[in-house]
Design an enzyme around this catalytic site. Structure first.
Site, mmCIF file in Angstrom:
data_model
loop_
_atom_site.group_PDB
_atom_site.id
_atom_site.type_symbol
_atom_site.label_atom_id
_atom_site.label_comp_id
_atom_site.label_asym_id
_atom_site.label_seq_id
_atom_site.Cartn_x
_atom_site.Cartn_y
_atom_site.Cartn_z
ATOM 1 C CB SER A 1 4.243 -10.289 17.632
ATOM 2 O OG SER A 1 3.214 -10.320 16.853
ATOM 3 C CD GLU B 1 -0.977 -11.981 9.623
ATOM 4 O OE1 GLU B 1 -1.458 -11.072 9.430
ATOM 5 O OE2 GLU B 1 0.174 -12.130 9.711
ATOM 6 C CB SER C 1 -0.667 -0.040 1.069
ATOM 7 O OG SER C 1 -1.341 -1.165 1.724
ATOM 8 C CB THR D 1 4.611 -2.165 13.950
ATOM 9 O OG1 THR D 1 3.346 -2.312 13.995
ATOM 10 C CG2 THR D 1 5.364 -1.208 14.730
ATOM 11 N N GLY D 2 4.134 -4.111 11.457
ATOM 12 C CA GLY D 2 4.029 -5.549 10.599
ATOM 13 C C GLY D 2 4.855 -5.184 9.454
ATOM 14 C CG ASP D 3 3.065 -3.085 6.535
ATOM 15 O OD1 ASP D 3 2.736 -4.003 6.371
ATOM 16 O OD2 ASP D 3 2.414 -1.959 6.747
HETATM 17 P P1 ATP Z 1 2.180 -8.991 10.176
HETATM 18 O O1 ATP Z 1 2.255 -7.604 9.419
HETATM 19 O O2 ATP Z 1 3.328 -9.670 9.843
HETATM 20 O O3 ATP Z 1 0.765 -9.676 9.964
HETATM 21 P P2 ATP Z 1 1.414 -7.807 12.679
HETATM 22 O O4 ATP Z 1 0.924 -6.931 11.726
HETATM 23 O O5 ATP Z 1 0.565 -8.569 13.783
HETATM 24 O O6 ATP Z 1 2.166 -8.802 11.893
HETATM 25 P P3 ATP Z 1 2.787 -6.200 14.741
HETATM 26 O O7 ATP Z 1 1.776 -6.691 15.674
HETATM 27 O O8 ATP Z 1 2.662 -4.865 13.961
HETATM 28 O O9 ATP Z 1 3.001 -7.238 13.391
HETATM 29 O O10 ATP Z 1 4.082 -6.333 15.243
HETATM 30 C C1 ATP Z 1 5.467 -6.674 14.665
HETATM 31 C C2 ATP Z 1 6.386 -6.166 15.520
HETATM 32 O O11 ATP Z 1 6.366 -4.717 15.861
HETATM 33 C C3 ATP Z 1 6.742 -6.869 16.619
HETATM 34 O O12 ATP Z 1 7.467 -7.994 16.459
HETATM 35 C C4 ATP Z 1 7.209 -5.758 17.673
HETATM 36 O O13 ATP Z 1 8.630 -5.735 17.551
HETATM 37 C C5 ATP Z 1 6.699 -4.654 17.134
HETATM 38 N N1 ATP Z 1 5.476 -4.012 17.877
HETATM 39 C C6 ATP Z 1 4.246 -3.697 17.303
HETATM 40 N N2 ATP Z 1 3.501 -3.086 18.243
HETATM 41 C C7 ATP Z 1 4.075 -3.140 19.462
HETATM 42 C C8 ATP Z 1 3.859 -2.504 20.771
HETATM 43 N N3 ATP Z 1 2.938 -2.298 21.046
HETATM 44 N N4 ATP Z 1 4.964 -2.599 21.714
HETATM 45 C C9 ATP Z 1 6.134 -3.102 21.218
HETATM 46 N N5 ATP Z 1 6.389 -3.514 20.174
HETATM 47 C C10 ATP Z 1 5.668 -3.397 19.070
HETATM 48 N N1 PLP Z 2 -1.818 -0.931 4.435
HETATM 49 C C1 PLP Z 2 -2.743 -0.148 4.804
HETATM 50 C C2 PLP Z 2 -3.366 0.789 3.779
HETATM 51 C C3 PLP Z 2 -3.368 -0.367 6.312
HETATM 52 O O1 PLP Z 2 -4.468 0.504 6.505
HETATM 53 C C4 PLP Z 2 -2.644 -1.105 7.267
HETATM 54 C C5 PLP Z 2 -3.183 -0.983 8.269
HETATM 55 O O2 PLP Z 2 -4.094 -0.418 8.782
HETATM 56 C C6 PLP Z 2 -1.477 -1.825 6.838
HETATM 57 C C7 PLP Z 2 -1.150 -1.751 5.476
HETATM 58 C C8 PLP Z 2 -0.993 -2.847 7.788
HETATM 59 O O3 PLP Z 2 -0.288 -2.368 8.851
HETATM 60 P P1 PLP Z 2 0.742 -3.140 9.824
HETATM 61 O O4 PLP Z 2 2.135 -3.072 9.460
HETATM 62 O O5 PLP Z 2 0.521 -2.769 11.062
HETATM 63 O O6 PLP Z 2 0.114 -4.734 9.589
HETATM 64 MG MG MG Z 3 0.118 -7.727 15.483
HETATM 65 MG MG MG Z 4 0.436 -6.679 9.648
#
Ligand code: ATP
Ligand code: PLP
Ligand code: MG
Ligand code: MG
Length: 295
Positions: free
Chosen positions: A183, A149, A12, A217-219
């Site tokens: 995570s 997931e 995105s 943060t996941g990205d």
């Molecule tokens: P994916 O995008 O792979 O599906 P996700 O979206 O669940 O995973 P996040 O939950 O964003 O991934 O977490 C990714 C990383 O970001 C974690 O490993 C952690 O290091 C960091 N992170 C995200 N949220 C927090 C938080 N509230 N406190 C501390 N670290 C965080």
């Molecule tokens: N891309 C778009 C447009 C989004 O709105 C989001 C989450 O709201 C994401 C990607 C994924 O974000 P994340 O890295 O937290 O999983």
């Molecule tokens: Mg998460």
């Molecule tokens: Mg994610």
């Protein structure tokens, strides 16, 4: 010859803030990657904001962009990174594209973040699951699901580390060499646990939770893992430590700065945008604060 790694990132785009390519491209560039990006959507902001405006790239438009890269012979990549996608059709297109990119470079590394949901809830249409599970993920070299997931793709539930290792093995059995749970909720109330596994070597890392929900943060995790996996020559421990340390620095700094502006109560989305630019030096040189442990 030029040894600069070249990544194609399909994610995105947001005008304001940091998710998808906005979260991935800057860190990859800072870490020395040439990045070509295809934006699957262009929204004003990510979807946690109140008003969502913008548009979605049509499948024909994606085909067109790819055709242009092929015709101009600029479709040679060392890495391919994909994330959030809302349609099963576009995931099938990505699978076809991956096969062509691997023909062009058989050494290409594909990092697949199978974004489907979190905390027990799917936030993409259900028909996405079988496409990730049966088509795209089996083609990946590295997969970075969160706990939910990973459970969806394997049909297994994770209640303890043993379960997590079974889920990881089930993903290895699909042919994926490197499996990373970005995570899990295996930690205590104040910590999450990350687990990564490759070729008989497995590490876990304990991540202190910041009391705030971040987006992007996941990205960022997937992009940093890709970068450090390459830069450390596939050293799993170092890659996990660098990735998590960078994320910790960024989420802690983002939270602290937000709390100055908003000392108490819920932090609004615009104050939760990841402070990537301000932490450029830490991205280049992560301060390792947490050690990964062998499992
Ligand atoms: P994916 O995008 O792979 O599906 P996700 O979206 O669940 O995973 P996040 O939950 O964003 O991934 O977490 C990714 C990383 O970001 C974690 O490993 C952690 O290091 C960091 N992170 C995200 N949220 C927090 C938080 N509230 N406190 C501390 N670290 C965080
Ligand atoms: N891309 C778009 C447009 C989004 O709105 C989001 C989450 O709201 C994401 C990607 C994924 O974000 P994340 O890295 O937290 O999983
Ligand atoms: Mg998460
Ligand atoms: Mg994610």
């Amino acid at each position: 010859s030029d040894t600069t790694p070249r990544v194609l990132s399909i994610q995105s785009h947001v005008v304001h803030g940091y998710v998808g390519n906005k979260s991935a491209v800057f860190p990859l560039q800072v870490l020395g990657f040439e990045v070509d990006s295809i934006n699957t959507v262009q929204f004003s902001t990510h979807t946690a904001y109140k008003h969502i405006k913008g548009n979605i790239l049509k499948n024909e438009e994606l085909d067109d962009l790819i055709e242009g890269l092929e015709l101009n012979d600029v479709d040679y990549y060392t890495h391919f990174l994909t994330g959030y996608s809302r349609s099963a059709d576009s995931l099938k297109k990505i699978a076809d594209l991956l096969k062509k990119l691997k023909q062009k470079n058989p050494q290409l590394t594909y990092v697949c973040d199978p974004v489907m949901g979190d905390n027990g809830k799917m936030y993409v249409p259900e028909e996405i699951l079988p496409v990730f599970r049966d088509i795209l993920v089996p083609l990946a070299d590295v997969v970075t699901p969160n706990q939910f997931e990973a459970e969806l793709m394997t049909g297994l539930k994770v209640h303890n580390l043993d379960d997590a290792l079974k889920v990881i093995q089930a993903l290895h059995d699909k042919g994926i060499k490197t499996v990373v749970l970005s995570s899990t909720d295996l930690g205590d109330d104040d910590h999450m646990i990350g687990v990564a596994s490759t070729a008989g070597s497995c590490y876990q890392i304990t991540i202190p939770k910041v009391d705030c929900t971040f987006t992007g943060t996941g990205d960022l995790f997937a992009a940093l893992f890709l970068a450090w996996w390459h830069k450390t020559n596939n050293d799993l421990k170092q890659t996990l430590e660098n990735t998590i340390s960078t994320l910790q620095s960024i989420v802690q700094d983002t939270y602290q700065k937000a709390r100055v502006i908003q000392p108490s109560g819920k932090i609004p989305p615009k104050l939760r945008e990841l402070r990537l630019i301000q932490n450029k030096t830490l991205i280049e040189n992560p301060k390792i604060t947490i050690a990964a442990q062998k499992v």
